[in-house]
Design a protein around this motif. Structure first.
Motif, PDB file in Angstrom:
ATOM      1  N   SER A  12      -6.149  11.557  10.057  1.00 23.19           N
ATOM      2  CA  SER A  12      -6.173  11.408   8.605  1.00 23.19           C
ATOM      3  C   SER A  12      -5.074  10.461   8.135  1.00 23.19           C
ATOM      4  O   SER A  12      -5.282   9.644   7.223  1.00 23.19           O
ATOM      5  CB  SER A  12      -6.019  12.769   7.936  1.00 23.19           C
ATOM      6  N   ALA A  13      -3.898  10.553   8.761  1.00 23.10           N
ATOM      7  CA  ALA A  13      -2.785   9.669   8.384  1.00 23.10           C
ATOM      8  C   ALA A  13      -3.125   8.208   8.668  1.00 23.10           C
ATOM      9  O   ALA A  13      -2.823   7.325   7.854  1.00 23.10           O
ATOM     10  CB  ALA A  13      -1.520  10.076   9.133  1.00 23.10           C
ATOM     11  N   ARG A  14      -3.748   7.939   9.812  1.00 20.39           N
ATOM     12  CA  ARG A  14      -4.157   6.561  10.119  1.00 20.39           C
ATOM     13  C   ARG A  14      -5.180   6.069   9.101  1.00 20.39           C
ATOM     14  O   ARG A  14      -5.140   4.908   8.657  1.00 20.39           O
ATOM     15  CB  ARG A  14      -4.743   6.481  11.533  1.00 20.39           C
ATOM     16  N   LEU A  15      -6.103   6.954   8.731  1.00 18.25           N
ATOM     17  CA  LEU A  15      -7.123   6.613   7.741  1.00 18.25           C
ATOM     18  C   LEU A  15      -6.476   6.267   6.402  1.00 18.25           C
ATOM     19  O   LEU A  15      -6.789   5.232   5.788  1.00 18.25           O
ATOM     20  CB  LEU A  15      -8.079   7.790   7.585  1.00 18.25           C
ATOM     21  N   THR A  16      -5.568   7.111   5.938  1.00 18.80           N
ATOM     22  CA  THR A  16      -4.893   6.872   4.661  1.00 18.80           C
ATOM     23  C   THR A  16      -4.026   5.626   4.722  1.00 18.80           C
ATOM     24  O   THR A  16      -3.968   4.845   3.753  1.00 18.80           O
ATOM     25  CB  THR A  16      -4.048   8.097   4.271  1.00 18.80           C
ATOM     26  N   ALA A  17      -3.358   5.391   5.846  1.00 14.28           N
ATOM     27  CA  ALA A  17      -2.536   4.183   5.999  1.00 14.28           C
ATOM     28  C   ALA A  17      -3.384   2.929   5.843  1.00 14.28           C
ATOM     29  O   ALA A  17      -2.972   1.953   5.194  1.00 14.28           O
ATOM     30  CB  ALA A  17      -1.840   4.194   7.357  1.00 14.28           C
ATOM     31  N   GLY A  18      -4.581   2.944   6.425  1.00 15.89           N
ATOM     32  CA  GLY A  18      -5.474   1.788   6.298  1.00 15.89           C
ATOM     33  C   GLY A  18      -5.918   1.556   4.865  1.00 15.89           C
ATOM     34  O   GLY A  18      -5.988   0.416   4.392  1.00 15.89           O
ATOM     35  N   ILE A  19      -6.216   2.641   4.159  1.00 16.05           N
ATOM     36  CA  ILE A  19      -6.609   2.539   2.752  1.00 16.05           C
ATOM     37  C   ILE A  19      -5.460   1.967   1.929  1.00 16.05           C
ATOM     38  O   ILE A  19      -5.654   1.058   1.107  1.00 16.05           O
ATOM     39  CB  ILE A  19      -7.039   3.912   2.210  1.00 16.05           C
ATOM     40  N   CYS A  20      -4.259   2.494   2.148  1.00 17.00           N
ATOM     41  CA  CYS A  20      -3.084   2.017   1.404  1.00 17.00           C
ATOM     42  C   CYS A  20      -2.833   0.541   1.688  1.00 17.00           C
ATOM     43  O   CYS A  20      -2.459  -0.225   0.784  1.00 17.00           O
ATOM     44  CB  CYS A  20      -1.857   2.842   1.775  1.00 17.00           C
ATOM     45  N   GLU A  21      -3.049   0.136   2.927  1.00 22.30           N
ATOM     46  CA  GLU A  21      -2.848  -1.268   3.289  1.00 22.30           C
ATOM     47  C   GLU A  21      -3.882  -2.161   2.619  1.00 22.30           C
ATOM     48  O   GLU A  21      -3.550  -3.232   2.101  1.00 22.30           O
ATOM     49  CB  GLU A  21      -2.917  -1.413   4.810  1.00 22.30           C
ATOM     50  N   ARG A  22      -5.122  -1.734   2.605  1.00 22.59           N
ATOM     51  CA  ARG A  22      -6.184  -2.562   2.018  1.00 22.59           C
ATOM     52  C   ARG A  22      -5.992  -2.798   0.533  1.00 22.59           C
ATOM     53  O   ARG A  22      -6.327  -3.868   0.023  1.00 22.59           O
ATOM     54  CB  ARG A  22      -7.555  -1.897   2.248  1.00 22.59           C
ATOM     55  N   TYR A  23      -5.467  -1.797  -0.183  1.00 26.68           N
ATOM     56  CA  TYR A  23      -5.377  -1.899  -1.638  1.00 26.68           C
ATOM     57  C   TYR A  23      -3.930  -1.929  -2.148  1.00 26.68           C
ATOM     58  O   TYR A  23      -3.703  -1.782  -3.343  1.00 26.68           O
ATOM     59  CB  TYR A  23      -6.146  -0.741  -2.279  1.00 26.68           C
ATOM     60  N   ASP A  24      -2.989  -2.143  -1.222  1.00 28.56           N
ATOM     61  CA  ASP A  24      -1.571  -2.256  -1.579  1.00 28.56           C
ATOM     62  C   ASP A  24      -1.097  -1.032  -2.367  1.00 28.56           C
ATOM     63  O   ASP A  24      -0.456  -1.145  -3.410  1.00 28.56           O
ATOM     64  CB  ASP A  24      -1.315  -3.544  -2.374  1.00 28.56           C
ATOM     65  N   ILE A  25      -1.436   0.145  -1.858  1.00 26.11           N
ATOM     66  CA  ILE A  25      -1.048   1.411  -2.486  1.00 26.11           C
ATOM     67  C   ILE A  25       0.264   1.888  -1.870  1.00 26.11           C
ATOM     68  O   ILE A  25       0.378   1.967  -0.637  1.00 26.11           O
ATOM     69  CB  ILE A  25      -2.131   2.490  -2.276  1.00 26.11           C
ATOM     70  N   PRO A  26       1.267   2.216  -2.659  1.00 24.17           N
ATOM     71  CA  PRO A  26       2.521   2.740  -2.103  1.00 24.17           C
ATOM     72  C   PRO A  26       2.283   4.048  -1.348  1.00 24.17           C
ATOM     73  O   PRO A  26       1.474   4.881  -1.762  1.00 24.17           O
ATOM     74  CB  PRO A  26       3.395   2.983  -3.344  1.00 24.17           C
ATOM     75  N   VAL A  27       2.985   4.208  -0.239  1.00 23.57           N
ATOM     76  CA  VAL A  27       2.859   5.439   0.543  1.00 23.57           C
ATOM     77  C   VAL A  27       3.884   6.436   0.024  1.00 23.57           C
ATOM     78  O   VAL A  27       5.019   6.506   0.491  1.00 23.57           O
ATOM     79  CB  VAL A  27       3.068   5.165   2.047  1.00 23.57           C
ATOM     80  N   ASP A  28       3.488   7.194  -0.978  1.00 29.06           N
ATOM     81  CA  ASP A  28       4.358   8.218  -1.558  1.00 29.06           C
ATOM     82  C   ASP A  28       3.501   9.292  -2.210  1.00 29.06           C
ATOM     83  O   ASP A  28       2.289   9.165  -2.302  1.00 29.06           O
ATOM     84  CB  ASP A  28       5.370   7.612  -2.540  1.00 29.06           C
TER      85      ASP A  28
END
Length: 227
Positions: free
Chosen positions: A166-182
């Motif tokens: 799940s963390a890898r999945l969320t990291a990819g989403i955050c990377e694609r849309y420039d979402i801060p990881v917080d």
């Protein structure tokens, strides 16, 4: 009354030239904003859609299994609606249960992804599209929803493999849309305004999860540098 005194070099008054330049910059900025808004409106026009390929997934390694058309709305994100959130859910049941109800047109809800205990990921709705998962229209339009099999009151539901996947999945989403990881941008269903849900519940380890998401995103960035 005579003519106003000419502005002296080095004085703090605002010259006509400065006003004209400033006005030009402001006008240019307004034009850019207007163009951006027109672009978003264009993608909201009926019949204007991006080219798609049936069965295509957004997350590497995910298995495509389509949700019912009644449980999501076609869109062209992020061109029509910006994506700035990931919302974490827990099924209150098994993986197969989640897939079954999200394929049911009478259910009225589905998430983009479902994560199994062993880390396997199913994608049911494209990230382009608006999934009915948050119980709040604005949050639906701006988020990607991830469902996890298990129960909110059972800590054993959340396995190491599930957290990592799940963390890898969320990291990819955050990377694609420039979402801060917080925790402002990665939230639980319980935190959506107006919801009556409690997931992911008290046993979801947020500190661990955010740490894993950051590590996955940093690892991805490091691989790109070396490539």
């Amino acid at each position: 009354m005579g003519e106003p005194e000419a502005q002296k070099p080095g004085s703090r008054g605002v010259s006509r030239r400065t006003l004209l330049i400033g006005g030009g910059v402001a006008a240019a900025g307004t034009a850019v904003l207007a163009q951006d808004e027109l672009g978003r409106l264009w993608w909201r026009m009926p019949g204007v859609v991006k080219r798609r390929k049936e069965g295509e997934v957004d997350a590497k390694g995910a298995q495509w299994t389509a949700a019912s058309d009644y449980n999501w709305r076609r869109a062209d994100r992020p061109d029509d609606y910006g994506i700035d959130r990931v919302i974490i859910h827990v099924v209150q049941g098994g993986y197969a249960t989640a897939l079954r109800v999200f394929k049911d047109p009478s259910h009225g809800a589905a998430t983009h992804y479902v994560v199994r205990k062993d880390g396997h990921v199913a994608q049911m709705i494209r990230e382009l599209d608006v999934a009915f998962h948050a119980g709040n229209r604005s949050y639906n339009e701006r988020s990607v929803g991830i469902e996890h099999e298990g129960f909110v009151d059972d800590e054993s539901s959340f396995t190491d493999a599930m957290y990592a996947s799940s963390a890898r999945l969320t990291a990819g989403i955050c990377e694609r849309y420039d979402i801060p990881v917080d925790r402002k941008h990665i939230i639980g269903h319980v935190e959506v305004p107006g919801t009556d849900h409690t997931d992911p519940g008290p046993h979801w380890d947020w500190e661990r999860y955010i740490r894993l998401v950051r590590a996955a995103r940093d690892g991805s960035a490091e691989k790109r540098k070396k490539a």
